[in-house]
Write a protein that holds these residues in place. Structure first.
Motif, PDB file in Angstrom:
ATOM      1  N   GLN A 199       0.802  -1.217   0.000  1.00  0.00           N
ATOM      2  CA  GLN A 199       0.000   0.000   0.000  1.00  0.00           C
ATOM      3  C   GLN A 199       0.840   1.275   0.000  1.00  0.00           C
ATOM      4  N   ALA A 200       2.108   1.180   0.425  1.00  0.00           N
ATOM      5  CA  ALA A 200       2.903   2.379   0.664  1.00  0.00           C
ATOM      6  C   ALA A 200       4.128   2.409  -0.242  1.00  0.00           C
ATOM      7  N   PRO A 201       4.129   3.229  -1.278  1.00  0.00           N
ATOM      8  CA  PRO A 201       5.280   3.286  -2.196  1.00  0.00           C
ATOM      9  C   PRO A 201       6.494   3.945  -1.558  1.00  0.00           C
ATOM     10  N   VAL A 202       7.665   3.619  -2.106  1.00  0.00           N
ATOM     11  CA  VAL A 202       8.930   4.240  -1.724  1.00  0.00           C
ATOM     12  C   VAL A 202       9.603   4.711  -3.010  1.00  0.00           C
ATOM     13  N   ARG A 203      10.110   5.938  -3.025  1.00  0.00           N
ATOM     14  CA  ARG A 203      10.786   6.487  -4.196  1.00  0.00           C
ATOM     15  C   ARG A 203      12.190   6.941  -3.812  1.00  0.00           C
ATOM     16  N   GLY A 212      31.847   6.493  -0.174  1.00  0.00           N
ATOM     17  CA  GLY A 212      31.836   5.353   0.725  1.00  0.00           C
ATOM     18  C   GLY A 212      30.602   5.248   1.586  1.00  0.00           C
ATOM     19  N   ASP A 213      29.684   6.202   1.484  1.00  0.00           N
ATOM     20  CA  ASP A 213      28.441   6.174   2.263  1.00  0.00           C
ATOM     21  C   ASP A 213      27.350   5.580   1.381  1.00  0.00           C
ATOM     22  N   PRO A 214      26.850   4.385   1.709  1.00  0.00           N
ATOM     23  CA  PRO A 214      25.870   3.732   0.840  1.00  0.00           C
ATOM     24  C   PRO A 214      24.437   4.206   1.040  1.00  0.00           C
ATOM     25  N   ARG A 215      24.209   5.108   1.996  1.00  0.00           N
ATOM     26  CA  ARG A 215      22.838   5.485   2.345  1.00  0.00           C
ATOM     27  C   ARG A 215      22.142   6.244   1.220  1.00  0.00           C
ATOM     28  N   MET A 216      20.826   6.181   1.258  1.00  0.00           N
ATOM     29  CA  MET A 216      19.993   6.865   0.278  1.00  0.00           C
ATOM     30  C   MET A 216      18.955   7.728   0.979  1.00  0.00           C
ATOM     31  N   LEU A 217      18.662   8.869   0.372  1.00  0.00           N
ATOM     32  CA  LEU A 217      17.499   9.658   0.749  1.00  0.00           C
ATOM     33  C   LEU A 217      16.337   9.177  -0.103  1.00  0.00           C
ATOM     34  N   VAL A 218      15.282   8.717   0.558  1.00  0.00           N
ATOM     35  CA  VAL A 218      14.106   8.210  -0.148  1.00  0.00           C
ATOM     36  C   VAL A 218      12.866   8.910   0.385  1.00  0.00           C
ATOM     37  N   SER A 219      11.779   8.756  -0.342  1.00  0.00           N
ATOM     38  CA  SER A 219      10.486   9.272   0.088  1.00  0.00           C
ATOM     39  C   SER A 219       9.564   8.096   0.360  1.00  0.00           C
ATOM     40  N   GLU A 221       5.708   6.578   2.309  1.00  0.00           N
ATOM     41  CA  GLU A 221       4.306   6.979   2.513  1.00  0.00           C
ATOM     42  C   GLU A 221       3.611   6.066   3.521  1.00  0.00           C
ATOM     43  N   ARG A 222       4.294   5.680   4.567  1.00  0.00           N
ATOM     44  CA  ARG A 222       3.672   4.770   5.536  1.00  0.00           C
ATOM     45  C   ARG A 222       2.439   5.394   6.185  1.00  0.00           C
ATOM     46  N   SER A 223       2.434   6.719   6.325  1.00  0.00           N
ATOM     47  CA  SER A 223       1.301   7.406   6.945  1.00  0.00           C
ATOM     48  C   SER A 223       0.228   7.782   5.935  1.00  0.00           C
ATOM     49  N   GLY A 224       0.500   7.519   4.676  1.00  0.00           N
ATOM     50  CA  GLY A 224      -0.406   7.971   3.619  1.00  0.00           C
ATOM     51  C   GLY A 224       0.037   9.283   3.012  1.00  0.00           C
ATOM     52  N   PHE A 225       1.036   9.921   3.622  1.00  0.00           N
ATOM     53  CA  PHE A 225       1.588  11.168   3.103  1.00  0.00           C
ATOM     54  C   PHE A 225       3.098  11.023   2.973  1.00  0.00           C
ATOM     55  N   ALA A 226       3.682  11.760   2.009  1.00  0.00           N
ATOM     56  CA  ALA A 226       5.114  11.668   1.763  1.00  0.00           C
ATOM     57  C   ALA A 226       5.896  12.111   2.979  1.00  0.00           C
ATOM     58  N   ARG A 227       6.915  11.305   3.332  1.00  0.00           N
ATOM     59  CA  ARG A 227       7.829  11.626   4.414  1.00  0.00           C
ATOM     60  C   ARG A 227       9.235  11.209   4.019  1.00  0.00           C
ATOM     61  N   PRO A 228      10.253  12.022   4.351  1.00  0.00           N
ATOM     62  CA  PRO A 228      11.632  11.660   4.012  1.00  0.00           C
ATOM     63  C   PRO A 228      12.139  10.537   4.904  1.00  0.00           C
ATOM     64  N   CYS A 229      13.080   9.810   4.356  1.00  0.00           N
ATOM     65  CA  CYS A 229      13.710   8.718   5.100  1.00  0.00           C
ATOM     66  C   CYS A 229      15.135   8.557   4.569  1.00  0.00           C
ATOM     67  N   VAL A 230      16.092   8.376   5.469  1.00  0.00           N
ATOM     68  CA  VAL A 230      17.456   8.026   5.083  1.00  0.00           C
ATOM     69  C   VAL A 230      17.642   6.547   5.390  1.00  0.00           C
ATOM     70  N   TRP A 231      17.946   5.780   4.359  1.00  0.00           N
ATOM     71  CA  TRP A 231      17.992   4.313   4.445  1.00  0.00           C
ATOM     72  C   TRP A 231      19.362   3.808   4.053  1.00  0.00           C
ATOM     73  N   GLY A 248      -0.323  16.779   5.495  1.00  0.00           N
ATOM     74  CA  GLY A 248       0.080  16.916   4.108  1.00  0.00           C
ATOM     75  C   GLY A 248       1.458  16.338   3.863  1.00  0.00           C
ATOM     76  N   ASP A 249       1.898  16.415   2.611  1.00  0.00           N
ATOM     77  CA  ASP A 249       3.172  15.835   2.204  1.00  0.00           C
ATOM     78  C   ASP A 249       4.356  16.662   2.700  1.00  0.00           C
ATOM     79  N   LEU A 250       5.439  15.971   3.072  1.00  0.00           N
ATOM     80  CA  LEU A 250       6.724  16.581   3.374  1.00  0.00           C
ATOM     81  C   LEU A 250       7.695  16.021   2.342  1.00  0.00           C
ATOM     82  N   VAL A 251       8.020  16.823   1.347  1.00  0.00           N
ATOM     83  CA  VAL A 251       8.709  16.366   0.138  1.00  0.00           C
ATOM     84  C   VAL A 251      10.216  16.555   0.282  1.00  0.00           C
ATOM     85  N   ALA A 252      10.968  15.501   0.006  1.00  0.00           N
ATOM     86  CA  ALA A 252      12.429  15.555   0.075  1.00  0.00           C
ATOM     87  C   ALA A 252      12.997  16.065  -1.240  1.00  0.00           C
ATOM     88  N   LEU A 253      13.862  17.093  -1.157  1.00  0.00           N
ATOM     89  CA  LEU A 253      14.464  17.673  -2.353  1.00  0.00           C
ATOM     90  C   LEU A 253      15.953  17.377  -2.478  1.00  0.00           C
TER      91      LEU A 253
END
Length: 625
Positions: A199-203, A212-219, A221-231, A248-253
């Motif tokens: 139900q919850a997409p990740v972009r 050397g840092d493999p992490r990603m900034l992704v968006s 929607e676990r709450s139904g609204f866009a939220r940033p996440c560092v994975w 509302g959405d919190l959009v990662a730029l």
């Protein structure tokens, strides 16, 4: 004599400013000029601008190589969006096809590493969706890292070029709710996939800027609204910016070059509030700035955003700022003092009109956001043009709209509706047009018109509808399924006949739309026909004008012609014109001539003059000819 409203189109303006991935602050700037869209390489650290004189192809989605020596862009057949990626030196001396041995494809993602010439693209072709590794400065063969028959877009690569990602739907075939799949650039092995369930997409947004840092900034929607996440795909650890107090959405730029901060925008019923998140302290705070738009999402494109604010190499916030009445300007925020400094000249004064945001309640109670521009110094209701954006997963933001300003200058009100299907209003709203494509959008359109009439903005029998792509589709569909509501419909590159269009369109869009409808034509032709404007020509009572591109592979010309012919055959008032180019083709001359034609058509309708120009004709060149 030049019409006074031309000034809104003829002002030289910046359309986008995209920073390269390299360590220096080099940006590729797209300008709208009398000569068309032009490119400039801006060295922000030195304050210098270098015009790019080479033939670039698709200027709008072009990016810089990490060393800022090459422009990477798609070259296609007259805007068809099907072609090959080329690397072109700034002076045009070197011009090289990076994928000469691949069949032509549609570009659905592009990114470069920070410290070498590794480039990844997401390509859509008849054999599926693929992630390819290329090298912009070396004549090496492309290497396929990932392939799937299911939708897969948005390619990204790590700073050191060791890992790449693509947004995939293999976990949820036929539904555009992506997961992020990370692969090893050396072996092609899938390293990890991030999904928050069906139900919850990740972009993916971008990889960490640190080597050397493999992490990603992704968006997410676990709450139904866009939220940033560092994975971190290496160990699965994630930092979620839940922001429970924000609606509302919190959009990662963007992600600052030192890896410490995230640049975000909170979208509150269409209004932008720029914010920063400190990864060390976990603090989220708002950045003071003028009202307006600070990014604009895109869909079915090589980038997530048409343009977006971002960090400078020194860690300052570079705000790209627009309003309905103000072209793009560049502002920078001094993080120590909070002061805002202008980095581009004050935009020329065009005496435009600001838009106001209205909230509209649709038939089932869903709240909609509507931008409205009213002619100043007018009393009572006036004729109005209702504009619908394309997509449908796009959105109208508070950015510069020369067409809106031109209408208002002529005493015609302008409104733009973010109907169900629009992004930045949460998942339920974005997917609200499914599965019965067209039905919910028409409810929203009708509610918006009633709102504008009830509030004295629009004259009830002088409302016109217009839009491009999906907005053009809704303009035609409204004419047949909401008969009598509009005084005329003006549709640019519209979808008019889904059954025919799916036979002609490019593979990337065909796959997407088949998933939106749940299957292909053979499985449920009734649903395709039910959502097609051509099925309702018998009910159309208002005049219709179509402006169609000859080489359009998204909304191909054959289906637009068949609609016009069907409407004319039963006595409808319809005209269709063609221009040479593709779905995204644009120029100042085309914009001005189209605006003039629409103004003439509106005046003709208000005086009872037909729009028909004689028998409609098919396109003689391009797709389906």
């Amino acid at each position: 004599m030049t019409e006074n409203w031309h000034r809104f189109f003829t002002v030289d303006r910046m359309l986008s400013m995209r920073r390269g991935r390299g360590r220096r602050d080099h940006c590729l700037v797209v300008h709208d000029t009398e000569q068309g869209q032009t490119l400039t390489l801006r060295d922000a650290e030195r304050g210098s601008d270098l015009p790019v004189s080479a033939d670039i192809g698709d200027v709008g989605e072009a990016i810089l190589s990490a060393d800022a020596q090459f422009v990477l862009s798609l070259h296609d057949d007259n805007g068809s969006e099907v072609g090959h990626l080329w690397a072109t030196s700034l002076d045009g001396a070197e011009h090289r096809n990076l994928t000469p041995d691949l069949p032509p494809y549609t570009l659905r993602g592009i990114d470069t590493a920070r410290d070498d010439d590794s480039t990844v693209i997401a390509a859509a072709a008849p054999d599926g969706f693929s992630l390819w590794l290329l090298h912009s400065s070396r004549p090496t063969a492309p290497r396929r890292l990932f392939n799937s028959p299911h939708e897969a877009w948005n390619s990204l690569v790590s700073a050191d070029g060791r890992a790449a990602s693509i947004d995939t739907t293999d976990h949820n075939p036929g539904v555009r709710r992506f997961a992020v799949t990370v692969v090893d650039c050396g072996s092609g092995e899938v390293l990890a996939t991030l999904t928050d369930g069906p139900q919850a997409p990740v972009r993916g947004v971008r990889f960490s800027p640190l080597d050397g840092d493999p992490r990603m900034l992704v968006s997410t929607e676990r709450s139904g609204f866009a939220r940033p996440c560092v994975w971190n795909p290496a160990d699965g650890v994630r930092i979620d910016v839940d922001a429970p107090d924000l609606s509302g959405d919190l959009v990662a730029l963007d992600w600052s070059d030192d890896g410490s901060r995230l640049l975000l925008v909170h979208v509150d019923q269409g209004t932008h509030h720029v914010m920063e998140y400190d990864l060390g302290s976990g603090e989220l705070h708002r950045v003071a700035h003028p009202a307006g738009a600070y990014f604009e999402p895109d869909v079915a494109a090589a980038q997530l955003y048409q343009w977006a604010s971002h960090y400078t190499a020194e860690g300052r916030i570079r705000l790209l700022h627009q309003r309905f009445d103000q072209p793009m300007t560049v502002l920078e925020v001094d993080r120590a003092t909070g002061e805002i400094h202008r980095r581009t000249p004050e935009p020329p004064a065009t005496a435009g009109t600001r838009a106001t945001s209205h909230t509209v309640r649709s038939a089932d109670g869903t709240l909609l956001q509507l931008w409205v521009c009213q002619p100043p110094r007018t009393l009572g209701p006036v004729p109005l043009v209702l504009q619908l954006h394309g997509g449908p997963n796009m959105v109208t933001v508070d950015s510069y709209h020369p067409d809106a300003q031109a209408w208002v200058d002529q005493g015609v009100a302008f409104a733009s509706l973010n109907y169900r299907g629009s992004v930045t209003f949460g998942r339920e709203f974005r997917e609200g047009f499914l599965p019965d494509v067209g039905r919910r959008e028409l409810e929203d359109i009708e509610s918006a018109v009633r709102h504008l009439v009830d509030h004295g903005v629009a004259h009830a029998d002088r409302v016109f509808i217009t839009g491009a792509s999906y907005g053009g589709y809704l303009s035609l569909l409204s004419s047949g399924r909401l008969p009598g509501l509009f005084a005329g419909a003006m549709a640019f590159v519209p979808m008019a006949d889904w059954v025919t269009a799916l036979e002609d369109m490019n593979p990337a869009l065909s796959t997407a739309w088949r998933s939106f409808f749940g299957a292909g034509r053979e499985a449920d032709p009734a649903q395709l026909e039910r959502s097609s404007p051509i099925s309702y020509v018998h009910a159309v009572s208002n005049p219709v004008w179509i402006m169609q591109a000859t080489h359009d592979t998204r909304t191909p010309p054959r289906q637009a012609y068949l609609y016009a012919k069907a409407l004319q055959d039963i006595g409808g008032d319809v005209a269709i014109d063609y221009f040479s180019g593709g779905h995204e083709t644009s120029s100042r001359r085309l914009e001005i001539s189209s605006q003039q034609q629409m103004m003439d058509l509106v005046q003709a309708a208000l005086h009872g003059t037909p729009w028909s120009q004689g028998p409609v004709r098919p396109s003689q060149t391009g797709v389906g000819a």
